[in-house]
Design an enzyme around this catalytic site. Structure first.
Site, PDB file in Angstrom:
ATOM      1  N   HIS A 110      -9.632   1.015   4.896  1.00  0.00           N
ATOM      2  CA  HIS A 110      -8.358   1.230   5.576  1.00  0.00           C
ATOM      3  C   HIS A 110      -8.595   2.173   6.763  1.00  0.00           C
ATOM      4  CE1 HIS A 110      -4.310   2.577   6.462  1.00  0.00           C
ATOM      5  NE2 HIS A 110      -3.872   1.494   5.834  1.00  0.00           N
ATOM      6  N   SER A 131       3.358  -2.041  10.263  1.00  0.00           N
ATOM      7  CA  SER A 131       4.812  -2.069  10.454  1.00  0.00           C
ATOM      8  C   SER A 131       5.454  -3.411  10.115  1.00  0.00           C
ATOM      9  CB  SER A 131       5.180  -1.623  11.874  1.00  0.00           C
ATOM     10  OG  SER A 131       4.743  -0.285  12.094  1.00  0.00           O
ATOM     11  N   ASN A 156       0.867  -1.179   0.000  1.00  0.00           N
ATOM     12  CA  ASN A 156       0.000   0.000   0.000  1.00  0.00           C
ATOM     13  C   ASN A 156       0.906   1.232   0.000  1.00  0.00           C
ATOM     14  OD1 ASN A 156      -1.793   2.052   0.518  1.00  0.00           O
ATOM     15  ND2 ASN A 156      -2.329   1.368   2.602  1.00  0.00           N
ATOM     16  N   TRP A 157       1.050   1.839  -1.165  1.00  0.00           N
ATOM     17  CA  TRP A 157       1.976   2.978  -1.287  1.00  0.00           C
ATOM     18  C   TRP A 157       1.422   4.241  -0.618  1.00  0.00           C
ATOM     19  CZ3 TRP A 157       4.066   3.137  -7.058  1.00  0.00           C
ATOM     20  CH2 TRP A 157       4.679   1.908  -7.366  1.00  0.00           C
ATOM     21  N   LYS A 158       0.150   4.242  -0.318  1.00  0.00           N
ATOM     22  CA  LYS A 158      -0.526   5.441   0.217  1.00  0.00           C
ATOM     23  C   LYS A 158      -0.280   6.625  -0.732  1.00  0.00           C
ATOM     24  CE  LYS A 158      -0.235   3.348   4.713  1.00  0.00           C
ATOM     25  NZ  LYS A 158      -0.173   3.481   6.164  1.00  0.00           N
ATOM     26  N   GLY A 194       2.848  -1.116   4.253  1.00  0.00           N
ATOM     27  CA  GLY A 194       2.863   0.297   3.896  1.00  0.00           C
ATOM     28  C   GLY A 194       4.278   0.757   3.603  1.00  0.00           C
ATOM     29  N   GLY A 195       4.920   1.354   4.602  1.00  0.00           N
ATOM     30  CA  GLY A 195       6.246   1.962   4.434  1.00  0.00           C
ATOM     31  C   GLY A 195       7.250   1.087   3.701  1.00  0.00           C
TER      32      GLY A 195
HETATM   33  P1  PGA Z   1       2.804   0.380   7.584  1.00  0.00           P
HETATM   34  O1  PGA Z   1       1.346   0.566   6.931  1.00  0.00           O
HETATM   35  O2  PGA Z   1       3.362  -0.925   7.038  1.00  0.00           O
HETATM   36  O3  PGA Z   1       3.594   1.559   7.135  1.00  0.00           O
HETATM   37  O4  PGA Z   1       2.617   0.306   9.061  1.00  0.00           O
HETATM   38  C1  PGA Z   1       0.471  -0.515   6.741  1.00  0.00           C
HETATM   39  C2  PGA Z   1      -0.834  -0.030   6.184  1.00  0.00           C
HETATM   40  O5  PGA Z   1      -1.311   1.037   6.599  1.00  0.00           O
HETATM   41  O6  PGA Z   1      -1.443  -0.686   5.306  1.00  0.00           O
END
Ligand code: PGA
Length: 250
Positions: free
Chosen positions: A94, A211, A9-11, A232-233
């Site tokens: 989300h 995370s 998920n690149w956001k 995400g990150g």
């Molecule tokens: P994160 O995000 O891996 O940066 O914690 C996960 C997500 O929000 O899908």
């Protein structure tokens, strides 16, 4: 046997050039990794990312869709449009959408239904806040979020769907649920779905998100009810995302 899925998920990150470099690196590194991988870039990049990934074995998904099919909804993107440009999946509910854009369980169910109607596989995000966990309500919050879908869309709602358990306190914080904490929730979700339809519960992939990184992915993915991750990150760095995919392979 459920094939693991790792979704990135690149956001709201990456320029067009960043996106192209990242995709090239993913394509180079992905061959031979036996899990299903998915990237969810910002919607403006979807058509190009679909093109760049064609034939690579890596799927593409949206980060959100409208609950409506078409019409006067300025700024929105429909599930049908995502499908039209080559997406196979879409994330719905989300926690950032729930918290920042006021998406209720009802709206999330409507988006889930719109996705399935268009032939997309919805990835339903569920998860508790820190306060809800500390007050002992994690399981009931998640049960409510899952029930909202079953109540309105029926016993087979999760037949063509994915669920991502993402504890809100673990998203982007560097703090991860322990494998045991995550497994407890994943097993409860599967049991809840099994109570209405054993077949869909057995094939349902339940991803862990919050995370996930190359150091913690393997121990999380070893748990029997964790079928991959929503990342995400770490999905913005090709080597990290590929290492996580490697950890998920069947
Ligand atoms: P994160 O995000 O891996 O940066 O914690 C996960 C997500 O929000 O899908």
């Amino acid at each position: 046997m459920r094939k693991p899925l790792v979704a990135g998920n690149w956001k709201m990150n990456a320029s067009r050039a960043d996106a192209q470099t990242l995709i090239e690196q993913l394509v180079d590194g992905f061959s031979g990794i036996d899990c299903e991988a998915l990237v969810c870039p910002p919607s403006v990049y979807l058509p190009m990312v679909c093109e760049w990934l064609s034939g690579s074995g890596i799927a593409v998904g949206g980060q959100n869709c409208s609950q409506h099919a078409s019409g006067a909804y300025t700024g929105e993107v429909s599930a049908e449009m995502l499908k039209d440009v080559g997406c196979q999946y879409v994330i719905v509910g989300h926690s950032e959408r729930r918290a920042l854009y006021g998406e209720t369980d009802q709206v999330v169910v409507e988006k889930f239904a719109a996705a399935q109607k268009s032939g997309l596989i919805p990835i339903l995000c569920v998860g508790e806040t820190l306060a809800e966990r500390q007050s002992g309500n994690a399981l009931s919050v998640i049960a409510r979020q899952v029930d909202a879908v079953i109540d309105q869309l029926g016993k087979k709602a999760f037949c063509h769907a994915v669920i991502a358990y993402e504890p809100v306190w673990a998203i982007g914080t560097g703090e991860t649920a322990t494998p045991d904490q995550a497994e407890e929730i994943h097993a409860a979700i599967r049991a809840q779905v099994a109570a209405v339809d054993a077949g869909s519960a057995e094939s349902l992939r339940i991803l862990y998100g919050g995370s996930v990184n190359p150091a913690n992915a393997e121990t999380l993915f070893l748990m029997p009810n964790i079928d991959g991750g929503l990342v995400g990150g770490a999905s913005l760095k090709a080597n990290e995302f590929l290492t996580i995919c490697q950890a998920a392979k069947g």
